[in-house]
Design a protein around this motif. Sequence first.
Motif, PDB file in Angstrom:
ATOM      1  N   ARG A 185      -3.784 -33.664  11.900  1.00 54.90           N
ATOM      2  CA  ARG A 185      -3.053 -33.780  13.163  1.00 54.90           C
ATOM      3  C   ARG A 185      -4.050 -34.251  14.218  1.00 54.90           C
ATOM      4  O   ARG A 185      -4.973 -34.999  13.902  1.00 54.90           O
ATOM      5  CB  ARG A 185      -2.412 -32.436  13.518  1.00 54.90           C
ATOM      6  CG  ARG A 185      -1.401 -31.964  12.475  1.00 54.90           C
ATOM      7  CD  ARG A 185      -0.432 -30.921  13.051  1.00 54.90           C
ATOM      8  NE  ARG A 185       0.474 -30.411  12.023  1.00 54.90           N
ATOM      9  CZ  ARG A 185       0.246 -29.331  11.269  1.00 54.90           C
ATOM     10  NH1 ARG A 185      -0.869 -28.630  11.449  1.00 54.90           N
ATOM     11  NH2 ARG A 185       1.119 -28.939  10.372  1.00 54.90           N
ATOM     12  N   GLY A 186      -3.849 -33.843  15.451  1.00 56.76           N
ATOM     13  CA  GLY A 186      -4.650 -34.442  16.516  1.00 56.76           C
ATOM     14  C   GLY A 186      -6.013 -33.843  16.790  1.00 56.76           C
ATOM     15  O   GLY A 186      -6.780 -34.366  17.597  1.00 56.76           O
ATOM     16  N   GLY A 201     -10.244 -21.297  19.246  1.00 56.71           N
ATOM     17  CA  GLY A 201     -11.319 -22.287  19.317  1.00 56.71           C
ATOM     18  C   GLY A 201     -10.954 -23.416  20.270  1.00 56.71           C
ATOM     19  O   GLY A 201     -11.768 -23.832  21.104  1.00 56.71           O
ATOM     20  N   ILE A 202      -9.728 -23.888  20.163  1.00 58.12           N
ATOM     21  CA  ILE A 202      -9.250 -24.939  21.070  1.00 58.12           C
ATOM     22  C   ILE A 202      -9.353 -24.469  22.521  1.00 58.12           C
ATOM     23  O   ILE A 202      -9.817 -25.186  23.409  1.00 58.12           O
ATOM     24  CB  ILE A 202      -7.768 -25.280  20.769  1.00 58.12           C
ATOM     25  CG1 ILE A 202      -7.634 -25.990  19.434  1.00 58.12           C
ATOM     26  CG2 ILE A 202      -7.178 -26.094  21.909  1.00 58.12           C
ATOM     27  CD1 ILE A 202      -7.215 -27.434  19.521  1.00 58.12           C
ATOM     28  N   GLN A 252     -12.536 -35.558  20.956  1.00 59.66           N
ATOM     29  CA  GLN A 252     -13.562 -36.549  21.273  1.00 59.66           C
ATOM     30  C   GLN A 252     -14.977 -36.066  20.986  1.00 59.66           C
ATOM     31  O   GLN A 252     -15.767 -36.790  20.375  1.00 59.66           O
ATOM     32  CB  GLN A 252     -13.455 -36.998  22.748  1.00 59.66           C
ATOM     33  CG  GLN A 252     -12.178 -37.782  23.070  1.00 59.66           C
ATOM     34  CD  GLN A 252     -10.977 -36.869  23.284  1.00 59.66           C
ATOM     35  OE1 GLN A 252     -11.098 -35.648  23.193  1.00 59.66           O
ATOM     36  NE2 GLN A 252      -9.808 -37.450  23.544  1.00 59.66           N
ATOM     37  N   GLN A 253     -15.280 -34.848  21.432  1.00 60.01           N
ATOM     38  CA  GLN A 253     -16.629 -34.354  21.165  1.00 60.01           C
ATOM     39  C   GLN A 253     -16.661 -33.268  20.099  1.00 60.01           C
ATOM     40  O   GLN A 253     -17.725 -32.878  19.623  1.00 60.01           O
ATOM     41  CB  GLN A 253     -17.261 -33.810  22.457  1.00 60.01           C
ATOM     42  CG  GLN A 253     -17.766 -34.921  23.368  1.00 60.01           C
ATOM     43  CD  GLN A 253     -18.441 -34.366  24.612  1.00 60.01           C
ATOM     44  OE1 GLN A 253     -19.012 -33.283  24.603  1.00 60.01           O
ATOM     45  NE2 GLN A 253     -18.376 -35.124  25.694  1.00 60.01           N
ATOM     46  N   LEU A 254     -15.473 -32.771  19.787  1.00 57.75           N
ATOM     47  CA  LEU A 254     -15.418 -31.684  18.804  1.00 57.75           C
ATOM     48  C   LEU A 254     -14.140 -31.774  17.987  1.00 57.75           C
ATOM     49  O   LEU A 254     -13.050 -31.817  18.549  1.00 57.75           O
ATOM     50  CB  LEU A 254     -15.452 -30.328  19.533  1.00 57.75           C
ATOM     51  CG  LEU A 254     -15.379 -29.091  18.639  1.00 57.75           C
ATOM     52  CD1 LEU A 254     -16.626 -28.949  17.784  1.00 57.75           C
ATOM     53  CD2 LEU A 254     -15.148 -27.835  19.488  1.00 57.75           C
ATOM     54  N   SER A 255     -14.307 -31.827  16.664  1.00 59.09           N
ATOM     55  CA  SER A 255     -13.149 -31.772  15.778  1.00 59.09           C
ATOM     56  C   SER A 255     -12.936 -30.338  15.335  1.00 59.09           C
ATOM     57  O   SER A 255     -13.900 -29.596  15.123  1.00 59.09           O
ATOM     58  CB  SER A 255     -13.367 -32.664  14.559  1.00 59.09           C
ATOM     59  OG  SER A 255     -13.209 -34.019  14.905  1.00 59.09           O
ATOM     60  N   ILE A 256     -11.669 -29.960  15.197  1.00 55.93           N
ATOM     61  CA  ILE A 256     -11.352 -28.586  14.803  1.00 55.93           C
ATOM     62  C   ILE A 256     -10.369 -28.599  13.639  1.00 55.93           C
ATOM     63  O   ILE A 256      -9.377 -29.325  13.662  1.00 55.93           O
ATOM     64  CB  ILE A 256     -10.761 -27.796  16.001  1.00 55.93           C
ATOM     65  CG1 ILE A 256     -11.873 -27.520  17.020  1.00 55.93           C
ATOM     66  CG2 ILE A 256     -10.094 -26.516  15.543  1.00 55.93           C
ATOM     67  CD1 ILE A 256     -11.457 -26.631  18.167  1.00 55.93           C
ATOM     68  N   VAL A 303      -0.256 -26.057  20.003  1.00 57.92           N
ATOM     69  CA  VAL A 303      -1.370 -26.260  20.918  1.00 57.92           C
ATOM     70  C   VAL A 303      -1.557 -27.751  21.117  1.00 57.92           C
ATOM     71  O   VAL A 303      -1.016 -28.569  20.384  1.00 57.92           O
ATOM     72  CB  VAL A 303      -2.685 -25.673  20.358  1.00 57.92           C
ATOM     73  CG1 VAL A 303      -2.716 -24.183  20.551  1.00 57.92           C
ATOM     74  CG2 VAL A 303      -2.858 -26.040  18.904  1.00 57.92           C
ATOM     75  N   PHE A 304      -2.342 -28.079  22.118  1.00 63.46           N
ATOM     76  CA  PHE A 304      -2.652 -29.475  22.336  1.00 63.46           C
ATOM     77  C   PHE A 304      -4.155 -29.640  22.351  1.00 63.46           C
ATOM     78  O   PHE A 304      -4.812 -28.960  23.116  1.00 63.46           O
ATOM     79  CB  PHE A 304      -2.054 -29.977  23.649  1.00 63.46           C
ATOM     80  CG  PHE A 304      -2.256 -31.459  23.805  1.00 63.46           C
ATOM     81  CD1 PHE A 304      -1.389 -32.347  23.181  1.00 63.46           C
ATOM     82  CD2 PHE A 304      -3.329 -31.952  24.531  1.00 63.46           C
ATOM     83  CE1 PHE A 304      -1.587 -33.716  23.289  1.00 63.46           C
ATOM     84  CE2 PHE A 304      -3.534 -33.321  24.636  1.00 63.46           C
ATOM     85  CZ  PHE A 304      -2.665 -34.199  24.014  1.00 63.46           C
TER      86      PHE A 304
END
Lengths: 339, 339
Positions: free
Chosen positions: B332-333, B259-260, B272-276, B288-289
Amino acid sequence: MKRPTISDIAERAGVSTGLVSYALNGSGRVAESTRAKILAVADEMGWRPSAAARGLAVAKAQAIGLVLARSASTLGVEPFFMKFIAGLEGELSTRRVALLLQVVEDHEAALEAVRAWWAEQRIDGVIVTDLWTTDARVSALETLRVPAVLVGPPRPDSGLPAVWSDDAAAITETIEYLVGLGHRRIARVAGHSVFEHTRVRTAAFQAAARRHGLPYAPVLDTDYTVEAGAKATEELLSVSQALRPTAIVYDNDVMALSGIATARRLEVPVPQQLSIVAGDDSQLCEMVFPPLTALSRDIQDYGAASARTLLALIEGTGPGSVQSATAHLVVRGSTAAAA
Amino acid sequence: MKRPTISDIAERAGVSTGLVSYALNGSGRVAESTRAKILAVADEMGWRPSAAARGLAVAKAQAIGLVLARSASTLGVEPFFMKFIAGLEGELSTRRVALLLQVVEDHEAALEAVRAWWAEQRIDGVIVTDLWTTDARVSALETLRVPAVLVGPPRPDSGLPAVWSDDAAAITETIEYLVGLGHRRIARVAGHSVFEHTRVRTAAFQAAARRHGLPYAPVLDTDYTVEAGAKATEELLSVSQALRPTAIVYDNDVMALSGIATARRLEVPVPQQLSIVAGDDSQLCEMVFPPLTALSRDIQDYGAASARTLLALIEGTGPGSVQSATAHLVVRGSTAAAA
DNA sequence: CTGAAAGCGCTTACAG
DNA sequence: CTGAAAGCGCTTACAG
């Protein structure tokens, strides 16, 4: 509701138990018509010989062991092992031999597990992976006289058959490819340096670098963990662009993944300023953006070859070492011409 | 160089074989001094009872089976299984029971494997994972009378004990968290819909969405493959920003990873526009970042609980179903306040 | 082509 | 507290 035994079958088929046994285990001793009847009865009653009774009689366990000496968290994210296991079993299950699996922390525990299995006659042989350059397991296995196959390059210090793949050639192909793209500053993020496969690849990397007269070709050792992989990448990238490598070759897919993430975090664009190659291929490589160029080979087949070799060893046909297919480079989006 | 047998020990210790057996298997029948001597001799000769002979005598295999019905490539990238296996074994190895593993393609083959193991008396029981909502294996196992524990929510249609974790609560916590961050458009990318755990989570997701009056809460089914995960994400994101979800909850870590990557490819900035959110936690999430916010729980412990329950079932102490710890959210981020 | 019997290495009532 | 013996369910020479 007791499980039927060979005597039940014999009685029902009107023959002796000995004949039932012969009928099931081949050997032309039994008349075809008798065998057919016996097989029919056995089938009808859902009978299968007890592994324990059979094992006791023939002094064979009809099982082999695999003990993985790694932490569960590293193992889990490493796609290699499940594929390898699936390959093993494809070969084993058709011959009715079972696979005993154990996951332990270190070589000491691994040896202890094999020793116990062997003493209890639970296994007829064992598959050994992740060999160290100096590995206490191989001589221990030899003195125990456990049939064993080594997954990795053949060793001069041992008569045990090995099943291996030419890692050196694969690394060489990778460097040729990168040099062909104009890269002159290429780094290698290696696995744990105790592993023989790590040593082989590092040697091949350095030889290729020398051959091409690369001015910069550092090798960073890791222990395969995320942290170590990320730290190595960070170390390589946290300098001015002129000093950075333009390509990094990772020893497996997992670390390459974290390489992509680290590059992204440090805002080094992949592949524009940095090309990345993964040393193993799996679905993970297509789960990142850009997808990873990777060294790919058929791991299931590797497992199957290992099983075949061990089975042959157990049967006494002294198989030699067998070389499995060499990995080849699958080019995806993470590599490009040097900036 | 033959392996010593119980008679060798008996002879050397000057006792009968029966006594050796008693000495080893507890039971206060043996004088302490005699036992000590027997144990010393056994130890010195490196003797351990043959699993086959012992198994034949007591009609127990001292082994359990695990058959995984998934493709090798999906299994490989799914960290859950190796952790679960490691957990199983922590519990098994201290009791000297072995783990037989088999990897197959479907339920039919899985049943066939268990049937064979059971008929050959190679296992005393079996662990069943990835249960379907309608799963032919459970009644088949019951008619075979194989002791089995179900890894997943208890089933009304079966008396077999289950080891489970409250997935519904975990999903609910996730939605609360996202709603708390201001998200109103939340999508769920689910695993295979045949799985009962998928169904449970989907139901919890929909209930939570209803409770909060979310205007948009689609559920997309996948088969856990990379392609399906990527395709689902693409479908969700390939519309104007106003129509897109601001958060996506994935059923596992692997799909969240892809997804990322897909979001990156489509240039939708995370978070910013999408949280996962990832439905499982593993080292992959930190590779992943940005690193993935994930539902985390102790899978090894889950495996250990499963092993304990099966062992108890085999010993006849009819254990009930046991509920293992509920997953909790590790932030997390990859998640942030809704845009 | 088939049967009767010994043997594989343990465990466990049964006697003493 | 200890010994002698039957039995677990197969396989495999040995006879016929």
